[in-house]
Design a protein around this motif. Sequence first.
Motif, PDB file in Angstrom:
ATOM      1  N   THR A  12       4.559   5.771  -5.462  1.00  0.00           N
ATOM      2  CA  THR A  12       3.914   5.713  -7.046  1.00  0.00           C
ATOM      3  C   THR A  12       2.986   6.535  -7.459  1.00  0.00           C
ATOM      4  N   ALA A  13       2.007   6.502  -7.245  1.00  0.00           N
ATOM      5  CA  ALA A  13       1.092   6.940  -7.985  1.00  0.00           C
ATOM      6  C   ALA A  13       0.907   8.562  -7.520  1.00  0.00           C
ATOM      7  N   ALA A  14       1.416   8.945  -6.020  1.00  0.00           N
ATOM      8  CA  ALA A  14       2.144  10.147  -6.169  1.00  0.00           C
ATOM      9  C   ALA A  14       2.324  10.946  -7.066  1.00  0.00           C
ATOM     10  N   MET A  15       4.102  10.329  -7.073  1.00  0.00           N
ATOM     11  CA  MET A  15       5.455  10.676  -7.579  1.00  0.00           C
ATOM     12  C   MET A  15       4.543  10.975  -9.372  1.00  0.00           C
ATOM     13  N   VAL A  50       0.806  -1.334  -0.262  1.00  0.00           N
ATOM     14  CA  VAL A  50       0.006   0.167  -0.032  1.00  0.00           C
ATOM     15  C   VAL A  50       0.898   0.906   0.096  1.00  0.00           C
ATOM     16  N   VAL A  51       1.345   0.616   1.117  1.00  0.00           N
ATOM     17  CA  VAL A  51       2.772   2.582   0.828  1.00  0.00           C
ATOM     18  C   VAL A  51       3.433   3.132  -0.244  1.00  0.00           C
ATOM     19  N   GLY A  52       4.203   1.152  -0.865  1.00  0.00           N
ATOM     20  CA  GLY A  52       5.066   1.593  -2.231  1.00  0.00           C
ATOM     21  C   GLY A  52       3.795   1.512  -3.121  1.00  0.00           C
ATOM     22  N   LEU A  53       2.563   1.234  -3.556  1.00  0.00           N
ATOM     23  CA  LEU A  53       2.014   1.837  -4.253  1.00  0.00           C
ATOM     24  C   LEU A  53       1.230   3.386  -4.539  1.00  0.00           C
TER      25      LEU A  53
END
Length: 59
Positions: free
Chosen positions: A35-38, A29-32
């Motif tokens: 990634t979405a924020a970036m 969840v943190v990784g995705l």
Amino acid sequence: MVNEIRAMTADLNWREAMDPWAFVVAAYVVGLGATAAMVLWSLYTMRRAEKRRDEARRR
């Protein structure tokens, strides 16, 4: 004394039997999310740069 040892052993067994999947899911969840924020941040800055480029061409 025996009950205290059993209680300590039961507590130790509970710690060893913790399910790691909650941490795995949290890591995904943190990784995705990061990634979405970036990706969203990159799209925003790209559009802003394109807008500035178009304004510079008009001059």
